[in-house]
Scaffold this motif. Structure first.
Motif, short mmCIF file in Angstrom:
data_model
loop_
_atom_site.label_atom_id
_atom_site.label_comp_id
_atom_site.label_asym_id
_atom_site.label_seq_id
_atom_site.Cartn_x
_atom_site.Cartn_y
_atom_site.Cartn_z
N ASP A 94 5.48 6.45 -0.76
CA ASP A 94 4.32 5.57 -0.56
C ASP A 94 3.19 6.28 0.17
O ASP A 94 2.07 5.76 0.24
N PRO A 97 0.03 7.93 -2.44
CA PRO A 97 -1.04 7.06 -2.95
C PRO A 97 -2.11 6.77 -1.90
O PRO A 97 -3.30 6.69 -2.23
N ILE A 178 -3.03 -5.44 -2.93
CA ILE A 178 -1.89 -4.99 -3.72
C ILE A 178 -1.32 -6.20 -4.46
O ILE A 178 -1.09 -7.24 -3.86
N ALA A 182 4.47 -5.98 -6.15
CA ALA A 182 4.34 -4.57 -6.56
C ALA A 182 4.40 -3.67 -5.35
O ALA A 182 4.09 -4.07 -4.24
N GLY A 185 3.15 2.49 -5.03
CA GLY A 185 3.10 3.48 -6.09
C GLY A 185 2.44 2.98 -7.37
O GLY A 185 2.07 3.77 -8.24
N HIS A 186 2.28 1.64 -7.51
CA HIS A 186 1.69 1.08 -8.72
C HIS A 186 0.20 0.77 -8.56
O HIS A 186 -0.44 0.30 -9.50
N ALA A 187 -0.33 0.98 -7.37
CA ALA A 187 -1.74 0.63 -7.12
C ALA A 187 -2.64 1.85 -7.32
O ALA A 187 -2.25 2.98 -7.04
N ASP A 188 -3.87 1.60 -7.79
CA ASP A 188 -4.81 2.70 -7.94
C ASP A 188 -5.52 2.97 -6.62
O ASP A 188 -5.37 2.23 -5.65
N THR A 191 -7.89 0.11 -5.24
CA THR A 191 -7.14 -1.01 -4.68
C THR A 191 -6.61 -0.66 -3.30
O THR A 191 -6.70 -1.46 -2.36
#
Length: 202
Positions: A94, A97, A178, A182, A185-188, A191
């Motif tokens: 984490d 990101p 977020i 989720a 790792g799935h956020a851009d 975000t």
């Protein structure tokens, strides 16, 4: 009559490959055959890289991120980092990101998971005590709780806020940029940037 099959070393390679996340039996077989038919040099290089990583990579004794064994990570070694700002995440994966969004200049603390009684993970299984020690060594610091927004993440954030309330620090939580359920790792990057900038005190 005995049925024809791959030699035992190939079967063992396929068996090892399909243990990796996201790789099934067919995918493992394709990888194994590619290595044998076209990529023998790549296979040897991959084998050497895996061996080197397994032998030399460990976790940072300060924050829990990946580092060379016995050494601190790049962030913990950086004297320009703001030591009065801690970002607490669930897993070492984490951290990147947040780093990639380019706005955080403090230090990290990886818990090693989140509280999840159904999975047998309790607070004592996480790196909570070490976090408290680090925070106590920096009175008045800010602790940003950047754990996930799922049920377990929220429970972890509430537990940490309760433990940290007895310490001289400011406790904040990343804003809910977020998506619910989720992980980081799935956020851009945008975000994550908004979530960090919109954090609020608990």
């Amino acid at each position: 009559m005995k049925a024809q099959d791959y030699p035992q070393p190939v079967l063992e390679l396929i068996s090892r490959l399909k243990r990796m996340p996201g790789i099934g039996t067919r995918g493992a077989e394709r990888f194994a055959l590619w290595f044998l038919q076209q990529g023998r040099n790549d296979a040897r290089a991959l084998s050497a890289a895996l061996q080197d990583a397994a032998d030399s990579v460990g976790t940072c004794p300060e924050c829990g991120f990946f580092s060379l064994k016995g050494e601190r990570c790049t962030a913990c070694e950086d004297p320009t980092r703001d030591a009065s700002l801690f970002c607490v995440v669930e897993q070492p994966t984490d951290v990147l990101p947040i780093e990639r969004c380019g706005s955080f200049r403090g230090l990290y603390h990886c818990l090693g998971g989140k509280i999840s009684p159904l999975d047998g993970i309790m607070p004592e299984d996480l790196s909570v005590e070490h976090l408290l020690e680090r925070v106590q060594a920096h009175p008045g610091c800010e602790v940003i709780l950047a754990v996930g927004s799922d049920v377990e993440g929220e429970a972890t954030a509430l537990y940490l806020a309760d433990r940290l309330s007895a310490v001289n620090c400011k406790i904040t939580r990343i804003a809910q940029g977020i998506p619910a359920g989720a992980g980081l790792g799935h956020a851009d990057a945008i975000t994550l940037l908004r979530a960090l900038e919109g954090r609020k005190q608990l």
